[in-house]
Write an enzyme that holds these catalytic residues in place. Sequence first.
Site, mmCIF file in Angstrom:
data_model
loop_
_atom_site.group_PDB
_atom_site.id
_atom_site.type_symbol
_atom_site.label_atom_id
_atom_site.label_comp_id
_atom_site.label_asym_id
_atom_site.label_seq_id
_atom_site.Cartn_x
_atom_site.Cartn_y
_atom_site.Cartn_z
ATOM 1 N N ARG A 66 15.179 95.354 10.126
ATOM 2 C CA ARG A 66 14.688 95.605 8.768
ATOM 3 C C ARG A 66 13.190 95.336 8.673
ATOM 4 O O ARG A 66 12.450 96.079 8.010
ATOM 5 C CB ARG A 66 15.439 94.725 7.767
ATOM 6 C CG ARG A 66 14.951 94.878 6.331
ATOM 7 C CD ARG A 66 15.753 94.024 5.373
ATOM 8 N NE ARG A 66 17.104 94.529 5.214
ATOM 9 C CZ ARG A 66 18.032 93.957 4.444
ATOM 10 N NH1 ARG A 66 17.735 92.862 3.769
ATOM 11 N NH2 ARG A 66 19.241 94.484 4.345
ATOM 12 N N HIS A 70 10.401 98.056 7.327
ATOM 13 C CA HIS A 70 9.498 97.790 6.203
ATOM 14 C C HIS A 70 8.038 97.815 6.646
ATOM 15 O O HIS A 70 7.160 98.147 5.846
ATOM 16 C CB HIS A 70 9.838 96.441 5.575
ATOM 17 C CG HIS A 70 11.016 96.496 4.648
ATOM 18 N ND1 HIS A 70 10.962 96.063 3.341
ATOM 19 C CD2 HIS A 70 12.284 96.940 4.838
ATOM 20 C CE1 HIS A 70 12.142 96.243 2.769
ATOM 21 N NE2 HIS A 70 12.970 96.761 3.661
ATOM 22 N N ASN A 98 10.055 93.155 -0.993
ATOM 23 C CA ASN A 98 10.073 92.413 0.264
ATOM 24 C C ASN A 98 10.426 90.937 0.122
ATOM 25 O O ASN A 98 11.000 90.336 1.024
ATOM 26 C CB ASN A 98 8.704 92.495 0.960
ATOM 27 C CG ASN A 98 8.450 93.839 1.609
ATOM 28 O OD1 ASN A 98 9.369 94.616 1.830
ATOM 29 N ND2 ASN A 98 7.199 94.121 1.901
ATOM 30 N N HIS A 197 22.291 99.990 8.669
ATOM 31 C CA HIS A 197 23.005 99.102 7.757
ATOM 32 C C HIS A 197 24.351 98.664 8.318
ATOM 33 O O HIS A 197 25.019 97.814 7.709
ATOM 34 C CB HIS A 197 23.194 99.785 6.400
ATOM 35 C CG HIS A 197 21.929 99.894 5.617
ATOM 36 N ND1 HIS A 197 21.804 100.659 4.469
ATOM 37 C CD2 HIS A 197 20.708 99.328 5.807
ATOM 38 C CE1 HIS A 197 20.570 100.570 3.998
ATOM 39 N NE2 HIS A 197 19.883 99.774 4.790
#
Length: 335
Positions: A66, A70, A98, A197
């Site tokens: 992740r 990001h 975040n 995910h």
Amino acid sequence: MASSEGLTLHCLILALFIAFSKVHASDPPLTLDYYKSNCPTVLDIIRKEMECAVLSNPRNAALILRLHFHDCFVQGCDGSVLLDDTITLQGEKKAPNNVNALKGFRIIDKIKNVLESECPGIVSCADILTVAARDAVLLVGGPYWDVPLGRKDSKTAGYALTETNLPTADEGLLSIIPKFIHQGLSVADMVALSGAHTIGKARCVNFRKRIYGDFVATAGLNPLSQHYLSNLKSVCPPIKGSDNNESAMDYFSPNLFDNSYYQILLRGEGLINSDQELYSSVFAVETRKLVAKYAENLFAFFEQFSESMVKLGNITNPETYVNGEVRRNCRFVNT
């Protein structure tokens, strides 16, 4: 005959692709053997540290993956997400999208410290994070892919861009697709990358609307789905105060990188709205087919995921090739 919704979405995707294709038209100056002469042990060091991190807690794999995503969606894969706030720099860590979503920074710090001892001033934090994400996936059963290297670290961060660039849990399909197209990623990339995910967790605040909203409409009234929904509601009651309670996005095999995430979407049981939209949205003509394909064929998912991760890792911040650096500490710009 194609539906009007399908044609509308296809036209939107085509228009967006044309609009943004020039931004990502050229390949970044990255190579597989970038550290061959000046830090030949870089991949071994990162792998060893990631093995320790994932062995101590399998969830660390999802945290690093992740973190990489990001990073790349804001200014390109330039390590900007790793920067702490200072008097002269506002980092991305405390941005709304975040602040409660990102962890794993200490893992990158540890890898960087080892590499600074072995090859001081050579390996960028951006490269460390990109390789660590690949190893994270591999260590929990996912596919391998070669990672081109040679990124530089940014001296700036993109706090404001976290709001516009990053997909959020409650977004619909027509809002999410342009964010991927803007990064030079296709609809197939979007569906495959969403498969990350399979090892992730979501906070209650990100799935409360879903489980008290249209979950039953997509999952139906079968006893297994009702039992799952009941468990989710016990984790995430309707009142605020439980926002940080978490649930796995793939309840079947949360610590294994596989295709059960897509099988869950087929049953209408996706935890967050943006995931279930890939299959249940009225506009999901193309994405629905891909979800079904990956749910049935693990190899097809792994193949596309590997290809899409290379594309994700190749999203560049052109500024770093002019003014970038190799940070000595991933949290701070060199002085």
